[in-house]
Design an enzyme around this catalytic site. Structure first.
Site, PDB file in Angstrom:
ATOM      1  N   MET A 222       0.830  -1.210   0.000  1.00  0.00           N
ATOM      2  CA  MET A 222       0.000   0.000   0.000  1.00  0.00           C
ATOM      3  C   MET A 222       0.865   1.261   0.000  1.00  0.00           C
ATOM      4  SD  MET A 222      -2.969  -1.339   2.595  1.00  0.00           S
ATOM      5  CE  MET A 222      -1.912  -1.189   3.994  1.00  0.00           C
ATOM      6  N   GLY A 223       1.972   1.213  -0.732  1.00  0.00           N
ATOM      7  CA  GLY A 223       2.844   2.373  -0.858  1.00  0.00           C
ATOM      8  C   GLY A 223       3.290   2.919   0.481  1.00  0.00           C
ATOM      9  N   GLY A 226       2.318   1.344   3.893  1.00  0.00           N
ATOM     10  CA  GLY A 226       2.827   0.053   4.348  1.00  0.00           C
ATOM     11  C   GLY A 226       2.254  -1.127   3.602  1.00  0.00           C
ATOM     12  N   GLY A 252       7.680  -2.234  -5.166  1.00  0.00           N
ATOM     13  CA  GLY A 252       6.884  -3.459  -5.189  1.00  0.00           C
ATOM     14  C   GLY A 252       7.688  -4.636  -5.731  1.00  0.00           C
ATOM     15  N   ASP A 253       8.545  -4.366  -6.703  1.00  0.00           N
ATOM     16  CA  ASP A 253       9.406  -5.436  -7.245  1.00  0.00           C
ATOM     17  C   ASP A 253      10.360  -5.937  -6.161  1.00  0.00           C
ATOM     18  OD1 ASP A 253       8.163  -4.864  -9.619  1.00  0.00           O
ATOM     19  OD2 ASP A 253       9.803  -3.622 -10.387  1.00  0.00           O
TER      20      ASP A 253
HETATM   21  N1  LIG Z   1       7.001   6.325   0.572  1.00  0.00           N
HETATM   22  C1  LIG Z   1       7.351   5.141   1.093  1.00  0.00           C
HETATM   23  N2  LIG Z   1       7.982   5.059   2.287  1.00  0.00           N
HETATM   24  C2  LIG Z   1       8.334   3.876   2.833  1.00  0.00           C
HETATM   25  N3  LIG Z   1       8.089   2.687   2.240  1.00  0.00           N
HETATM   26  C3  LIG Z   1       7.467   2.708   1.057  1.00  0.00           C
HETATM   27  C4  LIG Z   1       7.074   3.918   0.412  1.00  0.00           C
HETATM   28  N4  LIG Z   1       6.488   3.609  -0.774  1.00  0.00           N
HETATM   29  C5  LIG Z   1       6.538   2.273  -0.851  1.00  0.00           C
HETATM   30  N5  LIG Z   1       7.110   1.710   0.234  1.00  0.00           N
HETATM   31  C6  LIG Z   1       7.332   0.295   0.534  1.00  0.00           C
HETATM   32  O1  LIG Z   1       7.319  -0.449  -0.660  1.00  0.00           O
HETATM   33  C7  LIG Z   1       6.210  -1.364  -0.686  1.00  0.00           C
HETATM   34  C8  LIG Z   1       5.691  -1.488  -2.119  1.00  0.00           C
HETATM   35  O2  LIG Z   1       5.242  -0.224  -2.566  1.00  0.00           O
HETATM   36  P1  LIG Z   1       4.013  -0.037  -3.578  1.00  0.00           P
HETATM   37  O3  LIG Z   1       2.765  -0.468  -2.915  1.00  0.00           O
HETATM   38  O4  LIG Z   1       4.106   1.354  -4.068  1.00  0.00           O
HETATM   39  O5  LIG Z   1       4.398  -1.091  -4.701  1.00  0.00           O
HETATM   40  P2  LIG Z   1       4.048  -1.120  -6.277  1.00  0.00           P
HETATM   41  O6  LIG Z   1       2.944  -0.169  -6.569  1.00  0.00           O
HETATM   42  O7  LIG Z   1       3.831  -2.535  -6.644  1.00  0.00           O
HETATM   43  O8  LIG Z   1       5.420  -0.616  -6.904  1.00  0.00           O
HETATM   44  P3  LIG Z   1       6.162  -1.019  -8.304  1.00  0.00           P
HETATM   45  O9  LIG Z   1       5.181  -1.800  -9.122  1.00  0.00           O
HETATM   46  O10 LIG Z   1       6.590   0.280  -8.904  1.00  0.00           O
HETATM   47  O11 LIG Z   1       7.355  -1.847  -7.936  1.00  0.00           O
HETATM   48  C9  LIG Z   1       5.220  -0.801   0.337  1.00  0.00           C
HETATM   49  O12 LIG Z   1       4.378  -1.825   0.839  1.00  0.00           O
HETATM   50  C10 LIG Z   1       6.177  -0.237   1.392  1.00  0.00           C
HETATM   51  O13 LIG Z   1       6.666  -1.266   2.227  1.00  0.00           O
HETATM   52 MG   LIG Z   2       3.985  -3.351  -8.603  1.00  0.00          MG
END
Ligand SMILES: Nc1ncnc2c1ncn2[C@@H]1O[C@H](COP(=O)(O)OP(=O)(O)OP(=O)(O)O)[C@@H](O)[C@H]1O
Ligand SMILES: [Mg+2]
Length: 309
Positions: A222-223, A226, A252-253
């Site tokens: 959840m970005g 967390g 996320g990767d």
């Molecule tokens: N601003 C932030 N500060 C601290 N941790 C973060 C932040 N943004 C993301 N994270 C960490 O990274 C994890 C994955 O982020 P996110 O949910 O944005 O993944 P995503 O959208 O699949 O990303 P991508 O596809 O670009 O790799 C989050 O659950 C969190 O643990």
């Molecule tokens: Mg992703």
């Protein structure tokens, strides 16, 4: 053994400019090239975390050769299917004020014959101790049921699958029962026909239903808010670690890579959650999609806070 599959890799070209002048001449201050594509990012992070994988998928042309050479230089094992045409370049234009403009190319058309070649390769790798990481979009010519087909095929050989995809690919793959998945908030909301205004309570319900339906393990990222984890009966939530943010692209990767490493090292559920949170937080402190160092991840592990759901 971990096998990452990147169907539509890219050379990530990051250019820095002062202020982007649309329709005018722009002088580039700095340019950087990285081997990109979601599965490749996962492989790079796995390597940094001290484990190993084989990166496969489709590559073509000079860009394809550049990616293969870059991975070889980092002593990473690859086994790609070579296709006609040119692997895409994805251009990211970074402005001084932090604005990011992205130009993503479609990538080469991949014939049915080349797709069969990849599937045969994957089938040969599929054993009880193999984990396939299926990440990201697919190029032209590839149908959205491909991940579902791969899951069914490798399950017959006793192998496991970690899925990180969205839209139709996600929906189709889910029906085949992936063993693990790492959707973000938007991807899970979209699957349920919702948008990003969805509440945590609703997300929890959807994730619970998905888990019940196919018994998979879910890491819901959840970005900056967390992540929530649904690992069998172990259901927890972790706030994001307070780190200095450079680039959240690829966070996320990094979490998917951590899930794969934890699987390979047979970590227990709590260790798995800690590694996911630390690796993804580490990834946001690096520029672009660069993986975090193992040292940083080890330091962050101790800071992870786990709350029961
Ligand atoms: N601003 C932030 N500060 C601290 N941790 C973060 C932040 N943004 C993301 N994270 C960490 O990274 C994890 C994955 O982020 P996110 O949910 O944005 O993944 P995503 O959208 O699949 O990303 P991508 O596809 O670009 O790799 C989050 O659950 C969190 O643990
Ligand atoms: Mg992703």
């Amino acid at each position: 053994m971990i096998i990452t599959v990147t169907m539509n890799p890219a050379v990530d070209k990051t250019v820095s400019v002062g202020t982007l002048a649309r329709g005018g001449l722009n002088r580039v201050r700095h340019v950087e090239y990285d081997a990109g594509g979601k599965g490749i990012n996962v492989s790079r992070t796995i390597r940094e975390l001290g484990s190993s994988s084989i990166a496969t998928g489709f590559l073509g042309g000079n860009n394809g050769r550049a990616i293969a050479a870059a991975l070889l230089e980092k002593e990473m094992e690859t086994d790609f299917v070579w296709v006609d045409g040119e692997t895409r370049t994805n251009t990211k234009i970074c402005e001084e004020n932090g604005a990011l403009t992205e130009l993503n190319e479609p990538g080469p058309f991949v014939s049915g014959e080349k797709q069969r070649e990849l599937l045969q390769k994957l089938e040969r790798y599929a054993k009880e101790d193999t984990l396939f990481v299926l990440s990201g979009s697919v190029p032209a010519g590839v149908k959205p049921d491909i991940y579902g087909n791969i899951i069914r095929m490798v399950h017959q050989k006793g192998a496991s699958v970690l899925l990180d995809a969205d839209g139709e690919l996600f929906k189709n793959a889910l029906a085949a029962g992936p063993d693990m998945m790492k959707p973000n908030r938007m991807e899970l909301a979209q699957y349920a026909g919702r948008d990003d205004r969805i509440s945590d309570e609703e997300l929890l319900k959807i994730a619970g239903a998905v888990q019940k339906q196919n018994a998979g393990k879910i890491a819901l990222s959840m970005g900056a808010d967390g992540a929530m984890f649904f690992l069998g009966d172990y259901r927890v939530k972790c706030p994001a670690l307070p780190v200095k943010v450079q680039s959240t692209v690829g966070a996320g990767d990094a979490m998917a890579a951590a899930l794969a490493c934890a699987w390979s090292a047979k970590c227990d559920v709590e260790e798995t959650v800690r590694l996911c949170m630390a690796a993804s937080a580490g990834a946001v402190t690096t520029t672009g999609t660069k993986p975090p160092s193992r040292e940083l991840v080890e330091n962050l592990l101790k800071q992870v806070v786990i709350e029961k759901l």
